[in-house]
Design an enzyme around this catalytic site. Structure first.
Site, mmCIF file in Angstrom:
data_model
loop_
_atom_site.group_PDB
_atom_site.id
_atom_site.type_symbol
_atom_site.label_atom_id
_atom_site.label_comp_id
_atom_site.label_asym_id
_atom_site.label_seq_id
_atom_site.Cartn_x
_atom_site.Cartn_y
_atom_site.Cartn_z
ATOM 1 N N ASP A 185 0.846 -1.201 0.000
ATOM 2 C CA ASP A 185 0.000 0.000 0.000
ATOM 3 C C ASP A 185 0.879 1.247 0.000
ATOM 4 O OD1 ASP A 185 -2.933 1.143 0.828
ATOM 5 O OD2 ASP A 185 -1.347 2.280 1.832
ATOM 6 N N TYR B 247 2.707 10.100 -0.203
ATOM 7 C CA TYR B 247 3.808 9.515 0.574
ATOM 8 C C TYR B 247 5.164 9.817 -0.057
ATOM 9 C CZ TYR B 247 0.148 6.536 2.677
ATOM 10 O OH TYR B 247 -0.980 6.049 3.299
ATOM 11 N N LYS C 114 -3.157 5.989 -4.071
ATOM 12 C CA LYS C 114 -4.295 6.837 -3.717
ATOM 13 C C LYS C 114 -4.240 8.201 -4.400
ATOM 14 C CE LYS C 114 -3.937 4.754 0.858
ATOM 15 N NZ LYS C 114 -2.512 4.367 0.804
ATOM 16 N N HIS D 296 -8.233 9.521 -1.378
ATOM 17 C CA HIS D 296 -7.510 9.501 -0.108
ATOM 18 C C HIS D 296 -8.309 10.099 1.056
ATOM 19 C CE1 HIS D 296 -3.063 9.235 1.303
ATOM 20 N NE2 HIS D 296 -3.889 8.948 2.286
#
Length: 271
Positions: free
Chosen positions: A43, A48, A73, A106
């Site tokens: 994931d 990120y 996401k 998200h």
């Protein structure tokens, strides 16, 4: 690895490696270790900042693509019909993949943005670039709003879930819509490791505190995403299928609920 069947018939490994805040060499090594040790579910997310490294680790693992389940996401600033398609293509390129197994909105940023983003995701799903579509950090009212215009139901709602925030009501609602819950921060970002009651349960089963926390959620039918960059913990986190929690354990674990959130309430998210 045990799997759960989503409402579109696709199977998802019940344990995945979370990569939140894991950067560059750390995330590359973590994904490589996870895949080499039997994980098949990774994931990540655009925000990120590690999709390139995750993609490189996937490629270097040499594991056949069809054996893997990869999630990324759609970030808040990219929501909207055209911007969703562009953001998806950007993520696909960074991951160096031909398709994504699961693409999530998200955070909920309003009914109009969710509807426009979802329409784009439905189209990407229908041409095979995404195998499953879902949401993250959506409360029940957010899902209700999305379902007003959605042609395809979300398969997953990824939210903060752990012993302190078990999300029983949200799970009941999602199950009524055939939507699976997926837990991030399933170990309260490490907040359970000093808990003496959980230590006793772990000792009784010759397991770690992490094993107990994850087992409690998986037994409820929740997919879990423990995040770590440490090899020992990555290997240990998947060892939860060779023991059972008894009734006394369940009573103690259920009492750990305190409603404390580590991340924003989706109804009051300001970013």
């Amino acid at each position: 690895m045990k799997t759960i069947t989503l409402n579109n018939g696709i199977n998802i490994p019940v344990i995945g490696l979370g990569t939140f805040r894991a950067k560059e060499k750390d995330v590359y090594n973590a994904v490589k270790i996870a895949l080499e040790s039997g994980y098949r579910h990774i994931d990540t997310a655009m925000i990120y900042g590690n999709e390139v490294e995750v993609g490189k680790a996937i490629k270097d693992s040499k594991i056949p693509r069809e054996e893997l389940f990869i999630t990324t996401k759609l970030w808040n600033s990219d929501q909207g019909y055209e911007s969703t398609k562009k953001a998806f293509d950007d993520s696909l390129k960074k991951l160096d993949l031909k398709y994504i197994d699961l693409y999530l909105i998200h955070w909920y940023k309003g009914e109009e943005k969710a509807a426009d983003s979802w329409k784009a995701m439905e189209e990407l799903y229908e041409i095979g670039k995404i195998k499953s579509i879902g949401v993250s950090n959506f409360n029940a009212n957010h899902i209700e709003n999305l379902l007003k215009t959605a042609r395809i139901k979300p398969v997953i709602n990824q939210v903060e879930i752990h012993l302190g925030l078990p999300q029983y009501n949200l799970q009941k609602y999602c199950e009524s819509k055939e939507i699976k819950l997926e837990a991030y921060a399933p170990m309260q970002s490490g907040g359970i490791f000093s808990n003496e009651e959980i230590k006793k349960i772990a000792k009784k089963h010759n397991k770690t505190i992490a094993n107990i926390a994850l087992k409690f959620l998986v037994d409820r039918g929740i997919i879990v995403l423990p995040k770590s960059i440490k090899e020992e913990r990555i290997l240990n986190n998947k060892n939860i299928f060779d023991f059972s929690l008894d009734e006394d354990d369940q009573i103690i674990l259920e009492k750990q609920c305190n409603g404390m959130r580590l991340f924003p309430d989706p109804d009051n998210c300001s970013f």
